[in-house]
Design an enzyme around this catalytic site. Structure first.
Site, PDB file in Angstrom:
ATOM      1  N   SER A 165      10.049  25.855   4.675  1.00 10.32           N
ATOM      2  CA  SER A 165       9.594  24.598   4.655  1.00 10.32           C
ATOM      3  C   SER A 165       7.985  24.521   4.059  1.00 10.32           C
ATOM      4  CB  SER A 165       9.471  23.899   5.649  1.00 10.32           C
ATOM      5  OG  SER A 165       9.023  24.299   6.745  1.00 10.32           O
ATOM      6  N   ASP A 199       1.389  18.771  13.961  1.00 13.34           N
ATOM      7  CA  ASP A 199       1.927  19.576  12.995  1.00 13.34           C
ATOM      8  C   ASP A 199       0.836  20.251  12.434  1.00 13.34           C
ATOM      9  OD1 ASP A 199       2.839  21.113  11.136  1.00 13.34           O
ATOM     10  OD2 ASP A 199       4.040  19.532  10.098  1.00 13.34           O
ATOM     11  N   HIS A 256       2.063  22.693   8.794  1.00 13.32           N
ATOM     12  CA  HIS A 256       2.273  22.341   7.324  1.00 13.32           C
ATOM     13  C   HIS A 256       0.913  21.599   6.996  1.00 13.32           C
ATOM     14  CE1 HIS A 256       6.303  22.530   8.788  1.00 13.32           C
ATOM     15  NE2 HIS A 256       6.796  23.101   7.862  1.00 13.32           N
TER      16      HIS A 256
END
Ligand SMILES: *[C@@H]1O[C@H](CO)[C@@H](O)[C@H](O)[C@H]1NC(C)=O
Ligand SMILES: *[C@@H]1O[C@H](CO)[C@@H](O)[C@H](O)[C@H]1NC(C)=O
Ligand SMILES: *[C@@H]1O[C@H](CO)[C@@H](O)[C@H](O)[C@H]1NC(C)=O
Ligand SMILES: *[C@@H]1O[C@H](CO)[C@@H](O)[C@H](O)[C@H]1NC(C)=O
Ligand SMILES: *[C@@H]1O[C@H](CO)[C@@H](O)[C@H](O)[C@H]1NC(C)=O
Ligand SMILES: *[C@@H]1O[C@H](CO)[C@@H](O)[C@H](O)[C@H]1NC(C)=O
Length: 419
Positions: free
Chosen positions: A147, A396, A399
């Site tokens: 990802s 997060d 990312h």
């Protein structure tokens, strides 16, 4: 072997899987062992301010020829203030996924958008999408990985879409694998989701709850990329965070050991073992030059995270608003160990390519330094639907916001391939 139930995952839904794992004693221990071993963030609070002075003297000290572009390592440098900001915005680009659209999700500070990457020995020229697209007529690009690579491709498409909007040719049902085409230039860009690069049986349900450990086949590449690999002209490939998960390792369909399986009688081999084995196999595939057509392979290094005061599952945050200074933070021990394995395996592969006179077909995109200095570039709390059961926001810190520091990774790619 194919990946089963790939659709939800720790890496794409970290906050969700944590909820369920909290109820599972063993899994909690796994998670804690993953993150607490050697993760010691330096809580330094000084601010980046003297960028102007940083790169020139270093160039002198290193004694390098700063006009020799060919010798310039684009991945070695510092972040410098860049008042002009990113090349696109959330309004001019429609390829930003909600999860990484920090501006849309209410991130208030803008400082993180105003830094430019300055290699020590040269300048990274501003990215020219027209030049790039013209050079890439009739080409096929493949982005192969997890990802974080999906995160990177959003920026890639945004940078290019200033010159031409690509159309989508394909997406898998979960949107993790996709394909676009820049039709005026007949340039095709594919994204292949394969978080382990090798064959993996993943037993996770939609919420990322696993009822059995992942099984990794360390002697068998995931055919979703390895099978289609020769059709590409350029490949960006990287492995990463998934190797930190608890898993059982197989070779020849027999269990050879595991990473964290205390209830089983298998040898603890650790994630260093599985990652190195995997990279050996990946690079064997890349350096095994059969047929006339060989893709140019760009191997991207480990993406470090920046959780402070905890991890994603226990209140960790990443609320800094400026880059680290040079040398102030080098990443967690886990991050450094995994990157070191990558560099070693890459060097071996590079030698093999050199001995066949094909060293130009294998390139290192060592984004580690660019990334590790940017604790301010992560999504943090500005990620959609990003709450635990009690409605508490989970951060997060893995990312990256788009636009954001991840754009520089693509600037480097483009400079690399156009040279
Ligand atoms: C720097 O590199 C260029 C091109 O290779 C060369 O012409 C020049 O003499 C070099 N300068 C120094 C100071 O080494
Ligand atoms: C873009 O960002 C602005 C904040 O700068 C925000 O108000 C707006 O909703 C965002 N729009 C989209 C489409 O992401
Ligand atoms: C587009 O590019 C592919 C190779 O990627 C080539 O096979 C095909 O003929 C090209 N199409 C056109 C219309 O040029
Ligand atoms: C895998 O199994 C085959 C057949 O049983 C055997 O010949 C081979 O040596 C095995 N390879 C490894 C790496 O154990
Ligand atoms: C980040 O969060 C910590 C803990 O809540 C707080 O002490 C600190 O002031 C925050 N830093 C910024 C830049 O907001
Ligand atoms: C990071 O690495 C550099 C170069 O090896 C070193 O000088 C510096 O002290 C390191 N910083 C930390 C925080 O460990």
């Amino acid at each position: 072997m194919t990946n089963k139930k790939r659709d939800m995952s720790w890496i794409s839904q970290p906050w969700r899987s944590s909820l369920h794992r909290k109820t599972n004693h063993i899994l909690v221990k796994v998670i804690v062992s993953i993150f607490l071993i050697g993760i010691s963030y330096r809580l330094l609070f000084s601010r980046y301010g003297s960028g102007e002075k940083l790169f020139a003297p270093t160039t002198e000290i290193l004694g390098r020829n700063s006009t020799d572009e060919g010798k310039c390592n684009l991945c070695n440098g510092v972040w410098m203030p860049n008042p002009s900001g990113p090349a696109y915005t959330n309004l001019t680009c429609r390829f930003i996924e909600d999860h990484q659209n920090c501006l849309m999700n209410g991130r208030p500070d803008r400082g993180y958008l105003h830094w430019g990457w300055k290699p020590y020995q040269c300048d990274l020229p501003p990215f020219d999408p027209y030049l790039f697209l013209d050079a890439m007529k009739n080409k096929n690009w493949g982005f192969i990985g997890d990802s974080i690579l999906r995160n990177q491709i959003q920026s890639f498409l945004c940078l290019l879409s200033k010159a031409e909007e690509p159309v989508e040719l394909y997406h898998s049902s979960d949107f993790k694998s996709r394909q676009w085409q820049f039709q005026k230039h007949n340039l095709t860009v594919s994204l292949i989701w394969t978080p382990f690069l090798v064959s993996a049986d993943i037993f996770e349900d939609e919420n990322g709850v696993s009822d059995a450990p992942i099984q990794l086949h360390l002697d068998s590449l995931d055919q979703s990329w390895a099978g289609t690999y020769p059709k590409f002209d350029y490949v960006v490939i990287s492995g990463g965070q998934w190797f930190l998960k608890h898993a059982v390792y197989l070779e020849n369909n027999s269990i050879v050991g595991c990473h964290y399986c205390p209830d089983k009688n298998y040898a603890e081999l650790g994630y260093e073992f599985s990652y190195r084995k995997t990279l050996e196999l990946v690079f064997q595939h890349i350096t095994n030059l059969v047929g006339k057509h060989i893709p140019v392979v760009i191997f991207r290094t480990w993406a470090p995270s920046h959780f402070e005061n905890g991890q994603w599952f226990d209140g960790g945050i990443c609320n800094r608003t400026a880059p680290y200074k040079e040398g102030e933070f080098n990443g967690s021990n886990v991050d450094q160990v995994m990157r070191e394995i990558e560099l070693q395996e890459f060097e071996k592969a590079k030698k093999t390519m050199e001995s066949s006179g094909k060293s130009n077909y294998l390139k290192l995109l060592d984004t580690y330094q660019l990334a590790v200095m940017r604790p301010d570039g992560h999504v943090g709390p500005y990620r959609r639907f990003h709450k635990d059961k009690k409605g508490k926001v989970q951060n997060d810190c893995l990312h990256w916001c788009v636009p954001g520091p991840i754009d520089a990774w693509n600037d480097i790619i483009m400079d690399m391939v156009l040279k």
